[in-house]
Design an enzyme around this catalytic site. Sequence first.
Site, short mmCIF file in Angstrom:
data_model
loop_
_atom_site.label_atom_id
_atom_site.label_comp_id
_atom_site.label_asym_id
_atom_site.label_seq_id
_atom_site.Cartn_x
_atom_site.Cartn_y
_atom_site.Cartn_z
N HIS A 53 0.84 -1.21 0.00
CA HIS A 53 0.00 0.00 0.00
C HIS A 53 0.87 1.25 0.00
O HIS A 53 1.32 1.70 1.04
CB HIS A 53 -0.92 0.00 1.23
CG HIS A 53 -1.79 -1.21 1.30
ND1 HIS A 53 -2.77 -1.46 0.37
CD2 HIS A 53 -1.82 -2.25 2.15
CE1 HIS A 53 -3.36 -2.60 0.66
NE2 HIS A 53 -2.79 -3.10 1.72
N PHE A 237 -11.32 -6.21 12.41
CA PHE A 237 -11.86 -4.90 12.72
C PHE A 237 -13.26 -4.84 12.09
O PHE A 237 -13.38 -4.82 10.87
CB PHE A 237 -10.94 -3.82 12.15
CG PHE A 237 -9.49 -4.21 12.24
CD1 PHE A 237 -8.69 -4.25 11.11
CD2 PHE A 237 -8.95 -4.59 13.46
CE1 PHE A 237 -7.35 -4.65 11.20
CE2 PHE A 237 -7.62 -5.00 13.55
CZ PHE A 237 -6.82 -5.03 12.42
N ASP A 239 -15.97 -3.82 10.42
CA ASP A 239 -16.38 -2.68 9.59
C ASP A 239 -17.55 -3.09 8.71
O ASP A 239 -18.32 -3.99 9.07
CB ASP A 239 -15.18 -2.24 8.73
CG ASP A 239 -14.90 -3.26 7.62
OD1 ASP A 239 -14.56 -2.86 6.51
OD2 ASP A 239 -15.07 -4.47 7.89
N1 LIG Z 1 -11.67 -4.52 8.64
C1 LIG Z 1 -11.01 -3.51 8.06
N2 LIG Z 1 -11.66 -2.35 7.83
C2 LIG Z 1 -10.95 -1.37 7.23
C3 LIG Z 1 -9.60 -1.47 6.88
C4 LIG Z 1 -9.24 -0.23 6.31
C5 LIG Z 1 -7.94 0.19 5.74
N3 LIG Z 1 -6.84 -0.58 6.19
C6 LIG Z 1 -5.76 -0.66 5.26
C7 LIG Z 1 -4.70 0.20 5.72
C8 LIG Z 1 -3.63 -0.49 6.04
C9 LIG Z 1 -3.81 -1.88 5.76
O1 LIG Z 1 -2.88 -2.22 4.79
C10 LIG Z 1 -5.20 -2.04 5.22
O2 LIG Z 1 -5.20 -2.49 3.91
C11 LIG Z 1 -10.36 0.57 6.34
N4 LIG Z 1 -11.36 -0.14 6.88
C12 LIG Z 1 -12.78 0.19 7.01
O3 LIG Z 1 -13.37 -0.18 5.76
C13 LIG Z 1 -14.41 0.74 5.44
C14 LIG Z 1 -13.98 1.51 4.20
O4 LIG Z 1 -14.09 0.64 3.10
P1 LIG Z 1 -14.15 1.29 1.62
O5 LIG Z 1 -15.42 2.16 1.61
O6 LIG Z 1 -14.19 0.09 0.69
O7 LIG Z 1 -12.87 2.12 1.49
C15 LIG Z 1 -14.54 1.66 6.65
O8 LIG Z 1 -15.41 1.08 7.59
C16 LIG Z 1 -13.13 1.64 7.21
O9 LIG Z 1 -13.09 1.97 8.59
C17 LIG Z 1 -8.93 -2.70 7.14
O10 LIG Z 1 -7.75 -2.92 6.86
N5 LIG Z 1 -9.70 -3.69 7.72
#
Ligand SMILES: Nc1nc2c(c(CN[C@H]3C=C[C@H](O)[C@@H]3O)cn2[C@@H]2O[C@H](COP(=O)(O)O)[C@@H](O)[C@H]2O)c(=O)[nH]1
Length: 340
Positions: A53, A237, A239
Amino acid sequence: MDAPLLPREAGKFISDNSKDVFILEKGVCKVAEMLFEKRNSKELDATGWKLLHDLNPQTMNEASVNWVFVVDTLNFSFWSENDDHKCLIKYKGKMHSGFWSLCAAINRALDEGIPITSASYFANTTLDQLKYVLRSDTEVPMPLIEERLKVLKEAGNILLEKFDGSFLNCIKKSENSAQKLLQLVVENFPSYRDETIFQGKKVAFYKRAQILVADIWGLLEGKEDGAFHDIASLTIFADYRIPQVLVHLGAMKYSEKLMEKLKQGVLFQSGDCEEVEIRGCSIWCVELILRRILELGAEKGCINAHINSVLIDYFLWDYARDHRKDMADIPIHRVRCIYY
Ligand SMILES: Nc1nc2c(c(CN[C@H]3C=C[C@H](O)[C@@H]3O)cn2[C@@H]2O[C@H](COP(=O)(O)O)[C@@H](O)[C@H]2O)c(=O)[nH]1
């Protein structure tokens, strides 16, 4: 009221008592086998956080730690009512949506000389300044801008008052324990208190608090201040993307009644029983997937102890990003809140 059930126990309790969300054992095994095959890949390794990333900070220093703190303080509610009309932010020639639009905005501000990740700045940010930092390159602004201002200023003032303006000082108080850092975050920063009541019990998801700890672990590659001996104690997490991908992969399913509501785009409130069941079952579903991966390792005589729920989460979240079109038939659950 007494202390809440922490995410893993909360997930099990919710799953055991869920009425509209179900975990499918066959799907759990299928996902575990898919992940088991990737056990030695960068996608299931702490270094992937940076390597995969390029919007994430690539240097391990105090400024990067504070970048993670600001981003995870604002890391919520990016979905738009109409996927054809959403906030997009252009950075270095590339358009970014959702969570990545937030990272693009923060990096764009820093490139413009706006010290958005310095507590002395973001503690005193005005609404107009934050609107400028998070400005969209479409006619659709980033959702919940007023709530973002409130939580950002609150976090900045607490960081100045209690941790001398740097989240690194909070990390150092954790004595290399993910759980201790999680508790420090939840105790000191109110916007991270992602808790609710389910069937009479207080349950905690702590989505942003857990991802904050995990992102610090990823930034620091599990070394030195980021060497959390209990990182495996974190869950996914909870989400709105992980449930979507678990249903898409056949590890979880919704009742017809719930699926109908999701397809209609019903707006749920944080704490509604369906919303809590979706989040809680997602947590427990991944715990069962992890358990199956470790069983496969034992059966095949290859120990892959490094795999944990954090790495599974990152993999599934990135998978959801890369398979957005394939998942079009699985609606996300819609909630406007500051928790995820
Ligand atoms: N479970 C989980 N939820 C995560 C992430 C991340 C970003 N993490 C990245 C950063 C460093 C790491 O390398 C990860 O790749 C954002 N979110 C949640 O997703 C939603 C946004 O989604 P969309 O609308 O499609 O962008 C929102 O609720 C946001 O809070 C994660 O990793 N896990």
